[in-house]
Design a protein around this motif. Structure first.
Motif, short mmCIF file in Angstrom:
data_model
loop_
_atom_site.label_atom_id
_atom_site.label_comp_id
_atom_site.label_asym_id
_atom_site.label_seq_id
_atom_site.Cartn_x
_atom_site.Cartn_y
_atom_site.Cartn_z
N LEU A 148 44.15 104.27 26.15
CA LEU A 148 43.54 104.10 27.46
C LEU A 148 43.02 102.68 27.67
CD1 LEU A 148 41.49 107.41 27.89
CD2 LEU A 148 43.77 106.87 28.75
N TRP A 149 42.43 102.07 26.64
CA TRP A 149 41.96 100.70 26.78
C TRP A 149 41.81 100.06 25.40
CZ3 TRP A 149 38.26 104.68 27.29
CH2 TRP A 149 37.15 104.61 26.45
N LYS A 150 41.76 98.72 25.41
CA LYS A 150 41.52 97.94 24.20
C LYS A 150 40.22 97.18 24.36
CE LYS A 150 46.21 97.16 22.45
NZ LYS A 150 47.23 96.12 22.11
N GLU A 151 39.51 97.02 23.25
CA GLU A 151 38.26 96.25 23.25
C GLU A 151 38.31 95.22 22.13
OE1 GLU A 151 34.40 98.35 23.70
OE2 GLU A 151 35.64 100.14 23.42
N PRO A 246 40.10 85.15 12.90
CA PRO A 246 40.93 86.32 13.17
C PRO A 246 40.38 87.15 14.32
CG PRO A 246 40.48 86.10 10.83
CD PRO A 246 39.59 85.12 11.52
N ARG A 247 41.29 87.70 15.09
CA ARG A 247 40.88 88.56 16.21
C ARG A 247 40.82 90.01 15.74
NH1 ARG A 247 44.57 91.01 20.89
NH2 ARG A 247 42.94 91.95 22.19
N TYR A 248 39.70 90.65 16.03
CA TYR A 248 39.54 92.06 15.74
C TYR A 248 39.48 92.81 17.07
CZ TYR A 248 37.56 89.68 11.68
OH TYR A 248 37.34 88.83 10.63
N PHE A 249 40.12 93.94 17.14
CA PHE A 249 40.04 94.76 18.34
C PHE A 249 40.22 96.23 17.96
CE2 PHE A 249 44.55 94.02 17.83
CZ PHE A 249 45.13 95.23 18.18
N ARG A 250 39.86 97.10 18.87
CA ARG A 250 40.08 98.52 18.67
C ARG A 250 40.77 99.09 19.90
NH1 ARG A 250 34.27 101.72 19.13
NH2 ARG A 250 33.66 101.01 21.20
N GLU A 251 41.57 100.11 19.67
CA GLU A 251 42.31 100.77 20.74
C GLU A 251 41.76 102.18 20.90
OE1 GLU A 251 46.94 100.70 22.14
OE2 GLU A 251 46.52 101.19 20.04
N VAL A 252 41.32 102.49 22.10
CA VAL A 252 40.70 103.78 22.39
C VAL A 252 41.62 104.59 23.30
CG1 VAL A 252 38.67 104.96 23.32
CG2 VAL A 252 38.42 102.72 22.22
#
Length: 294
Positions: A148-151, A246-252
Motif C-alpha cells: 500500500l505504501w513505502k516509508e 545506505p537507504r532504509y525503508f519499509r513496505e506496508v
C-alpha cells in the motif's frame, strides 16, 4: 397457520372483549369470532370462554400468548430484514503497531466507503485474521501481499546534539555516537550490520521493544536512531537530518491467505488497491479515483 389468526388472538387476549378486539383489528366482530374459533380448532384447545361482559382467558391462552407475540414480532421484522443497511460486511483485520495514523485512517476510510456498511473487528496481527495490515517482513510466508505504501527510515537527532550543526550527516559522523535500537524493527539487522561494519565504534544506549519506546528514548535525548518518516510526524524533541549513507525503508501493505478472497468485502478492497494508490491526507481524491476505476 394464518398470521391473521394470531393477530386476532392477541387482540382478544389483550382487550378481553370481542368488540374492542374487532375495532383494534379493523374488522367486524363476526370476523374476530370466526377467527378465534378457527384458531381453537387448529390448536385443539379452547382459548376463551365467552360471556356477556367479554371473554375469560383460559390457561391455554396464557400459554399461547407469549409464543404468538414472539412469532408475530419475528414476522413483522421481516419487512426490514433485507434492508441493505441491516447486513454488514464483516472483516477481521490485524493491524500492526507503529503504523502512521494518517495512512491507517485513510485506508479504513477508503475501505469503508468501498464496502459501505462494513463492520471491522480489529486484532493484533496473526494467522487467525482474515487479513493483516503490516510490514512485508512480518507476513506469514504462505500469505499473499499487496503493498500500500513505502516509508523511508530517516536519521533522527535529539535536540541539543552536536550533530545538528552539520547540514548532512555522513556515515563516519556516527562513530562513537550512542544509538537507540529496536531489535524487533524490520530494518534493525540491516542497520546494525552496516553501522558495525563501517564505524566499529557504535555504542548502544538502549534496546527497545517497539518503535514507540524508541521514539520516547529519542525524545528524552538519550541518543540517535533511525525511524520511519511518517511514524515520527508531529512529534517533538528531535530533528531529522539528511543522511549520506545506505537507504532504509519499509513496505506496508495487506497480507492475506487466498481463501480470504471469499469474503466479498475483502475481495473488493484488494481489487481497488491493486489499481489505486493509498493517498494519505488526500481524502477528496477518493471520489475521483473511484469513478475512474468503476
Amino acid at each position: 397457520m394464518d398470521v391473521r389468526l394470531l393477530k386476532f388472538f392477541i387482540a382478544v387476549y389483550e382487550q378481553k372483549n370481542l368488540t374492542r378486539a374487532a375495532e383494534q383489528c379493523f374488522v367486524s366482530q363476526p370476523n374476530i369470532s370466526n377467527g378465534i374459533k378457527q384458531l381453537e380448532e387448529e390448536v385443539g384447545k379452547t382459548l376463551f370462554e365467552r360471556h356477556k361482559k367479554g371473554v375469560e382467558l383460559k390457561t391455554e391462552a396464557h400459554y399461547l400468548y407469549p409464543i404468538a407475540k414472539r412469532l408475530l414480532g419475528e414476522l413483522n421484522g421481516l419487512n426490514g430484514f433485507f434492508n441493505e443497511r441491516e447486513f454488514k460486511n464483516k472483516i477481521q483485520i490485524g493491524v500492526a503497531d507503529s503504523l502512521p495514523q494518517e495512512h491507517k485512517q485513510q485506508f479504513f476510510r477508503t475501505a469503508s466507503k468501498l464496502c459501505e456498511s462494513v463492520e471491522w473487528n480489529t486484532k493484533e496481527i496473526g494467522r487467525e485474521n482474515e487479513i493483516n495490515l503490516l510490514v512485508r517482513e512480518w507476513k506469514n510466508e504462505e500469505d499473499l501481499f499487496l503493498p500500500l505504501w513505502k516509508e523511508d527510515y530517516v536519521l533522527c537527532i535529539p535536540n541539543g546534539h552536536h550533530l545538528l550543526n552539520k547540514e548532512v550527516i555522513d556515515l563516519k559522523d556516527l562513530e562513537k555516537e550512542t544509538f537507540i535500537h529496536c531489535p524487533s524493527c524490520e530494518a534493525h539487522i540491516q542497520c546494525l550490520s552496516i553501522l558495525n561494519n563501517e564505524t566499529n565504534k557504535m555504542t548502544t544506549v538502549a534496546n527497545c521493544s517497539s518503535k514507540t519506546e524508541t521514539l520516547t528514548m529519542l525524545m528524552a535525548g538519550l541518543g540517535v536512531t533511525f525511524l520511519p518518516e511518517a511514524f515520527i510526524d508531529g512529534w517533538y524533541g528531535f530533528e531529522v537530518k539528511p543522511f549520506n549513507g545506505p537507504r532504509y525503508f519499509r513496505e506496508v501493505g495487506l497480507a492475506y491467505p487466498r481463501k480470504s478472497l471469499r469474503n466479498p468485502a475483502i475481495a473488493k478492497i484488494i481489487e481497488y488497491f491493486s489499481k489505486n494508490e493509498l493517498k494519505a491526507n488526500k481524502f477528496d481524491d477518493f471520489a475521483y479515483s473511484l469513478k475512474t476505476t468503476s
